[in-house]
Motif scaffolding. Sequence first.
Motif, mmCIF file in Angstrom:
data_model
loop_
_atom_site.group_PDB
_atom_site.id
_atom_site.type_symbol
_atom_site.label_atom_id
_atom_site.label_comp_id
_atom_site.label_asym_id
_atom_site.label_seq_id
_atom_site.Cartn_x
_atom_site.Cartn_y
_atom_site.Cartn_z
ATOM 1 N N ASN A 134 -9.170 -5.350 -1.472
ATOM 2 C CA ASN A 134 -8.426 -5.653 -0.246
ATOM 3 C C ASN A 134 -9.255 -6.456 0.743
ATOM 4 O O ASN A 134 -8.707 -7.240 1.536
ATOM 5 N N ALA B 105 0.113 -7.095 2.273
ATOM 6 C CA ALA B 105 -0.315 -6.211 3.357
ATOM 7 C C ALA B 105 0.563 -6.331 4.603
ATOM 8 O O ALA B 105 0.147 -5.907 5.680
ATOM 9 N N ARG C 264 -6.241 -5.554 6.468
ATOM 10 C CA ARG C 264 -6.908 -5.258 5.197
ATOM 11 C C ARG C 264 -7.276 -3.784 5.102
ATOM 12 O O ARG C 264 -7.074 -3.137 4.064
ATOM 13 N N ARG D 272 -4.239 -1.682 4.566
ATOM 14 C CA ARG D 272 -3.791 -1.751 3.174
ATOM 15 C C ARG D 272 -4.611 -0.790 2.302
ATOM 16 O O ARG D 272 -4.065 -0.126 1.402
ATOM 17 N N VAL E 159 2.510 -0.688 3.971
ATOM 18 C CA VAL E 159 1.613 -0.369 5.078
ATOM 19 C C VAL E 159 2.440 0.147 6.238
ATOM 20 O O VAL E 159 3.276 -0.578 6.797
#
Length: 503
Positions: free
Chosen positions: A430, A442, A471, A474, A485
């Motif tokens: 990620n 994401a 990130r 995620r 998410v």
Amino acid sequence: MVAIVQTVAYLGLEARSVEAQVQISPGMNKGIAVVGLPDKAVGESRERVRAAIASLGLSLPPKRITVNLSPADLPKEGSHYDLPIALALLAAMGIIDSELVSEYVAVGELALDGRIAASPGVLLAALHASATGKSLICPASQGAEAAWAGGIDVIAAPDLLTLLNHLKGNGRLSPPKPGVAEEPEPGPDLKQVKGQETAKRALEIAAAGGHNMVMVGPPGAGKSLMASCLPGILPPLTPQEALEVSMVASVAGTLVDGRISRARPFRAPHHSASMAALVGGGLKVRPGEVSMAHLGVLFLDELPEFQRIVLDSLRQPLETGEVSVARANAHVTFPARVQMIAAMNPCRCGHLGDPALGCSRAPRCAADYQAKVSGPLLDRIDLHVEVEAVTAADLTLPPPAEGSKEVAARVAAARALQTARYADIKARTNAEIDGEALERFATPDEPARQLLARAAEAMRLSARGYTRVLRVARTIADLGGAETVGRVHVAEALSYRRRAPVG
């Protein structure tokens, strides 16, 4: 007549073809002349080659011997040119078949008694030989390293005499087998860490997504211990990743007995390290610590004690995953896809916020001390964790129920999700996704998006900070097994963003 033996020149992790051409001709100036932009080590090969051939009971003809390393405009560095020069010279003298040796790529340093000594970069030379359809001649001590290239014949000879006998068919050498490193000794376990649940949770998230992390806390709080636990919860390298890591180690000359390990690198340079030591460079460009930690962990303890210019040199590698070292005669690139884990005290005395131990300069000392690390570098760190001091009561607690084994299982499951998700793109984790991939995989749901928008304005997040929050969110979702998410994932990710200095 000109005898030719193939060899290579190393430029970062790239091996370029070089011909060692030898011509023996009549002339008044007897001796060996080496041309083709050789450095001092290559120029000195004249004497090593002369002595090694003399150890066979042979003498050089009393004529002019010219050695040309082609292409002539490519700088030649290192002692691995000794062996190809010696073989080309023996072919020019008629001792061995020139057509036979022209089918090999040769690398290796010669000792005065004819032994073939190890030289850096044999794995790269083997991969180059495989790509060009040739065989490889290398030192016996590096045969296991060369065998990892696969699909090529490798002659791993201990000395020049044994090599000549093999080429003439008088004594055949057995092909080497790839070396496999033993399992590394187990490091510290997370069960040794008392308390620090928030920091351990952040460490798990960092491991699951390959995120950068900094821990800020007083001395003795367990920052270094938690960092040393990280290798124990990271998944092993895949075979392709192990080969990438080993190529860097081969160029650096640190691949021991050709044994390739599946353990992820963990490098912890001292804060006195120079820029060349950390990011690579030097007179003969070599990979630095950030490249030696490729696909692993770079641990920087006492972060503000590093020279500021050295720390700022990490900004590009952390963003792009590679290091570019520019020189007047070459431009060298090394891979540097690392996970940076840093630790620092909140101030110089380390006891900010403790009325019994804090210094009289607080809070000014905290601002001054933390300002040694530039804002752009801190913006590239996904997880900022404040580590509290460990009390005597914490130390008397029983070990936690979960240790590295349990955390490693969750990390491996999250990494497996990412491997499957990013199978069709270049990203591995990620922490590497960006642009279209970030939008595709994401994008938060509507409540999470609204929370992130409000937080981005209130916290004044940069575009980079906004991306890194997504990130991390995620990764948190992956650890929870969630496909989308959500708001809770974004909220936790925001709690790890950088705050102003304490005080």
